[in-house]
Every structure is written in C-alpha cells, then in structure tokens.
Design a protein around this motif. Structure first.
Motif, PDB file in Angstrom:
ATOM      1  N   ALA A 195       0.857  -1.188   0.000  1.00 54.66           N
ATOM      2  CA  ALA A 195       0.000   0.000   0.000  1.00 54.66           C
ATOM      3  C   ALA A 195       0.894   1.238   0.000  1.00 54.66           C
ATOM      4  O   ALA A 195       1.832   1.325   0.796  1.00 54.66           O
ATOM      5  N   VAL A 196       0.594   2.177  -0.889  1.00 57.46           N
ATOM      6  CA  VAL A 196       1.336   3.438  -0.976  1.00 57.46           C
ATOM      7  C   VAL A 196       0.397   4.562  -0.562  1.00 57.46           C
ATOM      8  O   VAL A 196      -0.711   4.693  -1.098  1.00 57.46           O
ATOM      9  N   ILE A 237      -9.129   5.109  -0.156  1.00 51.40           N
ATOM     10  CA  ILE A 237      -8.383   3.890  -0.500  1.00 51.40           C
ATOM     11  C   ILE A 237      -8.843   3.441  -1.880  1.00 51.40           C
ATOM     12  O   ILE A 237     -10.026   3.108  -2.070  1.00 51.40           O
ATOM     13  N   ASN A 238      -7.933   3.438  -2.827  1.00 49.41           N
ATOM     14  CA  ASN A 238      -8.245   3.090  -4.219  1.00 49.41           C
ATOM     15  C   ASN A 238      -9.436   3.897  -4.737  1.00 49.41           C
ATOM     16  O   ASN A 238     -10.321   3.371  -5.436  1.00 49.41           O
ATOM     17  N   GLY A 239      -9.499   5.163  -4.354  1.00 46.69           N
ATOM     18  CA  GLY A 239     -10.553   6.060  -4.834  1.00 46.69           C
ATOM     19  C   GLY A 239     -11.826   6.053  -4.029  1.00 46.69           C
ATOM     20  O   GLY A 239     -12.724   6.864  -4.296  1.00 46.69           O
ATOM     21  N   SER A 240     -11.962   5.164  -3.027  1.00 42.97           N
ATOM     22  CA  SER A 240     -13.176   5.068  -2.219  1.00 42.97           C
ATOM     23  C   SER A 240     -12.900   5.519  -0.791  1.00 42.97           C
ATOM     24  O   SER A 240     -11.785   5.345  -0.290  1.00 42.97           O
ATOM     25  N   PRO A 241     -13.914   6.090  -0.119  1.00 42.14           N
ATOM     26  CA  PRO A 241     -13.716   6.490   1.285  1.00 42.14           C
ATOM     27  C   PRO A 241     -13.368   5.292   2.156  1.00 42.14           C
ATOM     28  O   PRO A 241     -13.770   4.158   1.883  1.00 42.14           O
ATOM     29  N   ILE A 242     -12.626   5.551   3.228  1.00 41.68           N
ATOM     30  CA  ILE A 242     -12.204   4.471   4.124  1.00 41.68           C
ATOM     31  C   ILE A 242     -13.401   3.776   4.764  1.00 41.68           C
ATOM     32  O   ILE A 242     -13.340   2.598   5.128  1.00 41.68           O
ATOM     33  N   SER A 243     -14.530   4.482   4.884  1.00 43.23           N
ATOM     34  CA  SER A 243     -15.720   3.905   5.510  1.00 43.23           C
ATOM     35  C   SER A 243     -16.374   2.829   4.648  1.00 43.23           C
ATOM     36  O   SER A 243     -17.248   2.103   5.126  1.00 43.23           O
ATOM     37  N   LEU A 244     -15.975   2.712   3.389  1.00 45.86           N
ATOM     38  CA  LEU A 244     -16.546   1.701   2.485  1.00 45.86           C
ATOM     39  C   LEU A 244     -15.606   0.514   2.269  1.00 45.86           C
ATOM     40  O   LEU A 244     -15.866  -0.325   1.399  1.00 45.86           O
ATOM     41  N   ILE A 301      -4.755  16.827   7.556  1.00 42.24           N
ATOM     42  CA  ILE A 301      -4.133  16.180   6.400  1.00 42.24           C
ATOM     43  C   ILE A 301      -5.158  15.300   5.674  1.00 42.24           C
ATOM     44  O   ILE A 301      -6.103  14.785   6.273  1.00 42.24           O
ATOM     45  N   ASP A 302      -4.957  15.150   4.383  1.00 43.96           N
ATOM     46  CA  ASP A 302      -5.709  14.195   3.565  1.00 43.96           C
ATOM     47  C   ASP A 302      -4.745  13.087   3.155  1.00 43.96           C
ATOM     48  O   ASP A 302      -3.587  13.358   2.799  1.00 43.96           O
ATOM     49  N   ILE A 303      -5.230  11.857   3.167  1.00 44.26           N
ATOM     50  CA  ILE A 303      -4.393  10.707   2.798  1.00 44.26           C
ATOM     51  C   ILE A 303      -5.087   9.942   1.675  1.00 44.26           C
ATOM     52  O   ILE A 303      -6.260   9.552   1.802  1.00 44.26           O
ATOM     53  N   ARG A 304      -4.355   9.738   0.595  1.00 40.72           N
ATOM     54  CA  ARG A 304      -4.846   8.978  -0.543  1.00 40.72           C
ATOM     55  C   ARG A 304      -3.976   7.728  -0.682  1.00 40.72           C
ATOM     56  O   ARG A 304      -2.748   7.829  -0.744  1.00 40.72           O
ATOM     57  N   LEU A 305      -4.605   6.542  -0.714  1.00 43.61           N
ATOM     58  CA  LEU A 305      -3.848   5.283  -0.737  1.00 43.61           C
ATOM     59  C   LEU A 305      -4.170   4.472  -1.979  1.00 43.61           C
ATOM     60  O   LEU A 305      -5.308   4.475  -2.482  1.00 43.61           O
ATOM     61  N   ARG A 306      -3.151   3.753  -2.459  1.00 41.00           N
ATOM     62  CA  ARG A 306      -3.309   2.743  -3.506  1.00 41.00           C
ATOM     63  C   ARG A 306      -2.735   1.443  -2.968  1.00 41.00           C
ATOM     64  O   ARG A 306      -1.615   1.419  -2.446  1.00 41.00           O
ATOM     65  N   VAL A 307      -3.488   0.360  -3.104  1.00 36.99           N
ATOM     66  CA  VAL A 307      -3.032  -0.923  -2.582  1.00 36.99           C
ATOM     67  C   VAL A 307      -3.238  -1.996  -3.639  1.00 36.99           C
ATOM     68  O   VAL A 307      -4.225  -1.983  -4.385  1.00 36.99           O
TER      69      VAL A 307
END
Length: 223
Positions: free
Chosen positions: A19-20, A32-39, A64-70
């Motif tokens: 995960a980056v 996370i992968n374009g979707s909110p963490i709550s989903l 801060i905003d965090i955008r992740l790709r896994v």
C-alpha cells in the motif's frame, strides 16, 4: 508562482500486499483506491484500518488528507498494509512539517499499541516439502517397531525389527528376546534388519546364547 504543496509519501507492506500512501495538507479525508475508508471491504476488518486514527487521535488527522493505492496479496494482507501506510504517513508528515517532538509522541503511541503499525512484519509462510502434508508434517507409518542394540566385538549395532505385538526369535543371531506383558506374544522369526533411529526405551528381560542384548526399545516408525 504557486507555493509547493506540503506532502509526504509512505508505504506499508504485509506479505505480498503493498500500500502506498500520499499525505498532503487537507481536512482529514482518507481514500483507498478512490473510495472512502468507511466503504472498505470486508467490513469485519474495517476497524483494523481505523486503528491508526483511533490510537493517534482524530485531531492528528484533521489537518491532512491521505490517498492510498493498494495491490497484491489477499484481503487481510491488504488491510494490514493499509494500516501501516496510514500510520507511517501521519508520523512522516508531522516530522517534516510540524515538529519532531509531536512526531515522536505519535510514534510512541503507535508502537505501544502495535509495533507492526510502523515496522513491517517479515514472517512468511514456510513452503511445503515432499514426504508430508505440510511444511513440517511428515507421513507417519502406523506399525510399531522393535529396536535391538546388539553388542559386538566392535560396537553396539542398532537393528530394526518390525513387529506386530511381538516376542522375537532371532535365529540368525542365536538369541531370544522375551517381552513382558502386555507385549508378550507367540514367537516369530525375522532374518532381515535395517538401522533406524529410535526413542522411548523400555526395559525387558532377555536371554542370549552368543551375543548379549544391551537395550530393547519400542518406537513408532517415522517413515
């Protein structure tokens, strides 16, 4: 000229999942992968991803905003990689754009809860080998074997004699072994021998005409 965006990039790993995380100045959003963490799916593991936020406190993520790709690995491995990337991102952002004391305090909180939030887990599954059903399990033989240690002129020679509840007549060695109950059975003859390791000794009375029996052991074969 527009001012440079304050951002850091970190990664988290678990087995083959990576995960980056890209953290920048914002208002506390995590995708996370374009979707909110709550989903995040599966739902049963969603709270594992929330752990860095709950341990460090929501106020630490409010700026801060965090955008992740896994990618890679399975569902569980990806969840553990994501939580590690989030934790490392908030610590790196505070260390770079706030002060070292705040970053150190966050790091102590996270490590005290679970050190794998910041430190990768190096464990891997051990490969299966031939000769068994798993990495360490071996196929087991069901028969019981009698191990006789014979004293010769040079040394004690281990001899393996497969038995079915047995008293043995060793005609080729000119000796008899008498096993006490519950091992005593009718006499049988065996003329082929094979050296083998053994464990679990029992003491038995024995009669020998040419060579003295040193020790008798009953073991379960591991072949």
């Amino acid at each position: 000229m527009a001012p440079a965006t304050q951002a850091v990039q970190t990664f988290g790993k678990k087995k083959t999942a990576t995960a980056v995380a890209h953290a920048k100045e914002g208002r506390g959003l995590i995708h996370i992968n374009g979707s909110p963490i709550s989903l995040l799916k599966p739902e049963i593991l969603r709270f594992k991803v929330y752990e860095p936020v709950l341990v460090a406190g929501e106020e630490a993520f409010s700026a801060i905003d965090i955008r992740l790709r896994v990618k890679g690995g399975g569902h569980t491995s990806q969840v553990y990689a994501i939580r590690q990337a989030i934790a490392k991102a908030v610590v790196a952002y505070y260390a770079k754009y706030f002060d070292a004391a705040s970053a150190l305090e966050l790091k102590k909180k996270l490590v005290a809860y679970d050190r794998t939030l910041l430190i990768a887990d190096p464990r891997r599954m051990e490969p299966k080998k031939f000769g068994g059903h798993g990495a360490r399990a071996r196929r087991q033989k069901s028969c019981v074997e009698l191990i006789l240690f014979m004293r010769t002129s040079v040394d004690c020679v281990p001899l393996q004699l497969p038995v079915n509840d047995a008293v043995w007549s060793l005609s080729s060695l000119h000796c008899h072994v008498l096993l006490p109950p519950p091992y005593a059975m009718p006499w049988q003859t065996c003329s082929s021998y094979d050296g083998h390791m053994c464990a679990g000794a029992i003491n038995v009375p024995c009669i020998s005409t040419h060579r003295s029996l040193r020790q008798t052991r009953v073991v379960r074969s591991m072949r």
